[in-house]
Scaffold this motif. Sequence first.
Motif, short mmCIF file in Angstrom:
data_model
loop_
_atom_site.label_atom_id
_atom_site.label_comp_id
_atom_site.label_asym_id
_atom_site.label_seq_id
_atom_site.Cartn_x
_atom_site.Cartn_y
_atom_site.Cartn_z
N TRP A 67 0.47 -1.21 0.04
CA TRP A 67 0.23 -0.03 0.25
C TRP A 67 0.84 1.41 0.31
O TRP A 67 0.40 2.26 -0.27
CB TRP A 67 -1.56 -0.19 1.74
CG TRP A 67 -2.00 -1.27 1.26
CD1 TRP A 67 -2.31 -2.00 2.21
CD2 TRP A 67 -2.23 -1.16 0.21
NE1 TRP A 67 -3.03 -2.84 1.99
CE2 TRP A 67 -3.38 -2.36 0.82
CE3 TRP A 67 -2.96 -1.27 -1.15
CZ2 TRP A 67 -4.89 -2.88 0.16
CZ3 TRP A 67 -3.99 -1.79 -2.10
CH2 TRP A 67 -4.55 -3.53 -1.03
N SER A 68 1.75 1.26 0.90
CA SER A 68 2.65 2.15 1.05
C SER A 68 3.56 2.64 -0.79
O SER A 68 4.10 3.46 -1.06
CB SER A 68 4.41 2.23 1.69
OG SER A 68 4.24 1.00 0.89
N ASP A 69 3.96 2.10 -1.43
CA ASP A 69 4.18 2.18 -2.64
C ASP A 69 2.94 3.15 -3.37
O ASP A 69 3.10 3.40 -4.96
CB ASP A 69 4.47 0.50 -4.02
CG ASP A 69 5.34 -0.23 -2.87
OD1 ASP A 69 6.89 0.74 -2.63
OD2 ASP A 69 5.77 -1.41 -2.96
N ARG A 77 0.91 6.06 -4.53
CA ARG A 77 0.71 7.54 -3.51
C ARG A 77 -1.11 7.48 -3.32
O ARG A 77 -1.18 8.11 -2.63
CB ARG A 77 0.81 8.67 -4.65
CG ARG A 77 0.63 10.38 -4.37
CD ARG A 77 1.32 10.99 -2.91
NE ARG A 77 0.75 11.94 -2.53
CZ ARG A 77 0.39 12.07 -1.93
NH1 ARG A 77 -0.29 11.18 -0.92
NH2 ARG A 77 -0.24 13.96 -1.60
N PRO A 134 -4.36 2.53 3.83
CA PRO A 134 -4.22 3.24 5.14
C PRO A 134 -5.06 4.46 4.19
O PRO A 134 -5.22 4.17 2.67
CB PRO A 134 -3.12 3.66 4.39
CG PRO A 134 -2.10 2.31 4.30
CD PRO A 134 -3.27 1.52 2.86
N ASP A 182 -5.07 7.30 4.45
CA ASP A 182 -4.40 8.53 3.95
C ASP A 182 -4.02 8.55 2.66
O ASP A 182 -3.69 9.58 1.18
CB ASP A 182 -3.39 9.22 4.71
CG ASP A 182 -1.87 8.20 4.50
OD1 ASP A 182 -2.30 6.75 4.04
OD2 ASP A 182 -1.12 8.75 4.80
N ARG A 183 -4.15 7.37 1.87
CA ARG A 183 -3.63 7.26 0.57
C ARG A 183 -5.40 7.50 -0.14
O ARG A 183 -5.30 7.20 -1.31
CB ARG A 183 -3.42 5.35 0.50
CG ARG A 183 -2.63 5.13 1.26
CD ARG A 183 -1.23 6.10 0.24
NE ARG A 183 -0.25 5.65 1.74
CZ ARG A 183 1.57 6.27 1.39
NH1 ARG A 183 1.49 6.94 0.03
NH2 ARG A 183 2.09 5.88 2.20
N ASP A 242 4.76 8.44 -9.27
CA ASP A 242 4.00 8.31 -8.34
C ASP A 242 3.04 7.34 -8.27
O ASP A 242 2.79 7.66 -9.93
CB ASP A 242 3.40 9.61 -7.76
CG ASP A 242 4.18 10.63 -6.96
OD1 ASP A 242 5.10 10.36 -6.14
OD2 ASP A 242 3.84 11.77 -6.18
#
Length: 90
Positions: free
Chosen positions: A9-11, A13, A35, A37-38, A69
């Motif tokens: 998930w962190s990959d 933006r 998440p 925030d994504r 991104d």
Amino acid sequence: MRHRTGLAWSDFRHILAHQVTVPYLERFVELTGVPRDRLVVTVPEPGNMTSAALGVQLDRGYEGLRPGDRVLFVGLGGGVSIMTMVWEKA
């Protein structure tokens, strides 16, 4: 999708998901672990925009994107069908 691509998930933006209702979106977050925030959340204002939802979310988040991104598109259809697409800004 994450198993096939090796991406976390962190990959991404932004993670753009079809949004039917706020409770449905909350359940999506709970089940997937995405998440908050994504997400680009749109459903509270215009409601369920069906097929336009992902395009509107991309438009709202586009200015903040930098080259490289990644954005994950998640299309859902009545809990029966799902599609994902990874897009990277050039």
